[in-house]
Write an enzyme that holds these catalytic residues in place. Structure first.
Site, PDB file in Angstrom:
ATOM      1  N   ALA A  56      16.037 -63.683  11.070  1.00 36.52           N
ATOM      2  CA  ALA A  56      16.467 -64.991  11.198  1.00 36.52           C
ATOM      3  C   ALA A  56      16.822 -65.037  13.025  1.00 36.52           C
ATOM      4  O   ALA A  56      16.684 -66.126  13.589  1.00 36.52           O
ATOM      5  CB  ALA A  56      17.519 -65.567  10.624  1.00 36.52           C
ATOM      6  N   LYS A  57      16.902 -64.012  13.411  1.00 38.79           N
ATOM      7  CA  LYS A  57      17.413 -63.690  14.933  1.00 38.79           C
ATOM      8  C   LYS A  57      18.284 -64.635  15.284  1.00 38.79           C
ATOM      9  O   LYS A  57      18.237 -65.378  16.323  1.00 38.79           O
ATOM     10  CB  LYS A  57      15.839 -63.813  15.875  1.00 38.79           C
ATOM     11  CG  LYS A  57      15.061 -62.539  15.367  1.00 38.79           C
ATOM     12  CD  LYS A  57      13.758 -62.713  16.017  1.00 38.79           C
ATOM     13  CE  LYS A  57      12.878 -61.418  16.026  1.00 38.79           C
ATOM     14  NZ  LYS A  57      12.145 -61.446  14.677  1.00 38.79           N
ATOM     15  N   ARG A  58      19.414 -65.084  14.566  1.00 37.98           N
ATOM     16  CA  ARG A  58      20.343 -65.949  15.056  1.00 37.98           C
ATOM     17  C   ARG A  58      21.322 -65.328  16.091  1.00 37.98           C
ATOM     18  O   ARG A  58      21.254 -64.326  16.287  1.00 37.98           O
ATOM     19  CB  ARG A  58      21.264 -66.476  13.600  1.00 37.98           C
ATOM     20  CG  ARG A  58      20.359 -67.143  12.683  1.00 37.98           C
ATOM     21  CD  ARG A  58      19.714 -68.315  12.951  1.00 37.98           C
ATOM     22  NE  ARG A  58      19.091 -69.206  12.097  1.00 37.98           N
ATOM     23  CZ  ARG A  58      17.869 -69.277  11.546  1.00 37.98           C
ATOM     24  NH1 ARG A  58      16.812 -68.440  12.426  1.00 37.98           N
ATOM     25  NH2 ARG A  58      17.369 -69.839  10.575  1.00 37.98           N
TER      26      ARG A  58
END
Lengths: 272, 272
Positions: A92-94
């Site tokens: 998700a690379k949040r």
């Protein structure tokens, strides 16, 4: 899930393969389009045919968000379908200010029950910390990515000649432990993995970029493996789209088996 | 939307206020919980009471994803409810390899019809580029954020003494134009905004951190305003939770009006 449990799976399956579940509706076999939820059917068949050879599955959220709210239902059902013993990663690379990261953590760890989430480091400790507060859950922090653009900022050297990705590793490893933090390290340069290993000898590394993005599995193992394996190597397109016909499940199995066969040898050679 | 259209709104409303639509189900007034979609009702009432004083709205995706698939429906309905002339920002802080960023761009720009999305710079040009390929749509790139963790990496100096955030500004401004790229610049230090303005004199800046996160509106305007205003200043919690009772709409209006009144004066003083 503990690192011991991950390593136990790796030994049992003689594999450190992670399958990227990135289903592109444009590329899944046409005969599935008549299904009620073509992507879910596609995912289930891919899982059925790769589960003997893979220890982790990594859906990238973009593929599901691009399908609208129904896509998140498909993702939730895909996750439910995966057996409990495999390691599940929300790619998700949040990363956001503390309160907001906490909400993302709840969404991915509690509502969806992922074991891990990929997180971007740019906003620093208080953006990553909330993800580390969940027992048995993992942050997989972007360190050195495998894309061309990784050179724009990740390699900028500070006054002591240390590239940014090394600063990310050094600072962030004090935020968590080897039981709740892993790193994304691209496979495009073997020497870089060796550099990373000097800084984080014991952490698990998630390695994208083998296959379609063009890295060498042999080099990754040679430079990156530790005595607990310490590697999860991802393949997405090479497995998912090995065939565009009705035999796509068997074709995916063949690809996963080929990678796993190589991995078994590399574990014998380097996991010591 | 063009920068001229944004500036026209700013002049018309004598405001450069962006309202952060970050509805926390724990904090919205209790009497709304009997509604079918309490968050949507809350958002609509906040919009109704702030629309005369705000030129932009910025939902943070985490708040909607934390509600599961239904949250994305609520977000879509919120977006439909907003009048066409306001500037809409998906505060999503996305960023991934090219193909994947393209999917996020489609999700936010085509399916949801946002005008802009916030993007994290760590993965470099090919992770940002796909968002710039949509006519009339904007990337708002994280440069200098307002949280404590911004100091961990964003201020690391390279060999020439240039902090990382300045490298991000310098490189990325060549990827797009002043018509499709803005920057997130925290309001916590006025001098930093002055530094940013030296590097990107003409770009719009999205400034969080006024109010709950503690920056000064006066300093932001003094150091950051250009002859097209060039600023969107965000307030979330200060407006959304001005009251926890049935009068929360009126209380939100009062807060928005107070900010707008200050902004009108600052536009008179500094937008030259």
């Amino acid at each position: 899930m503990t690192s011991q449990e991950i390593f136990a799976q790796i030994k049992k399956k003689a594999s450190f393969l992670c399958v990227g579940l990135d289903p592109d509706p444009q590329r899944i076999p046409k005969h599935l389009l008549k299904e009620k939820d073509p992507v879910l059917t596609f995912n289930k068949i891919i899982i059925d045919h790769t589960i003997d050879h893979a220890v982790a599955y990594k859906p990238n959220l973009a593929f599901y968000e691009a399908m609208g709210p129904a896509g998140l239902e498909t993702l939730a059902k895909t996750l439910e379908y995966l057996p409990e013993e495999v390691f599940t990663i929300a790619d998700a690379k949040r990363g956001d200010i503390g309160n907001t990261s906490r909400l993302y953590a709840k969404a991915f760890f509690e509502q969806m029950n992922f074991d891990a989430i990929t997180v971007a480091p740019y906003m620093g400790e208080d953006s990553v910390g909330p993800f580390l507060a969940f027992d048995g859950k993992w942050v997989i922090l972007l360190a050195l990515t495998s894309n061309q653009g990784s050179q724009d900022f990740q390699l900028i050297e500070n006054k002591e000649g240390k590239p940014l990705y090394a600063s990310v590793l050094e600072k962030s490893k004090t935020w968590g432990t080897t039981e709740n933090m892993m790193y994304v390290v691209g496979a495009t340069r073997g020497e870089s993995i060796a550099e990373v290993r000097k800084l984080v000898p014991e952490h698990f590394l998630l390695v994208p970029g083998v296959g379609a993005q063009g890295g060498s599995l042999e080099e990754v193992a040679k430079y990156g493996m530790n005595n607990q394996c310490g590697l999860l190597v991802n393949s997405s397109r090479g497995i998912l789209y090995a065939s565009a016909e009705k035999d796509f499940g068997e074709a995916a199995k063949k690809e996963a088996l080929a990678l796993q066969t190589d991995m078994a040898q590399l574990l014998d050679s380097y996991c010591k």
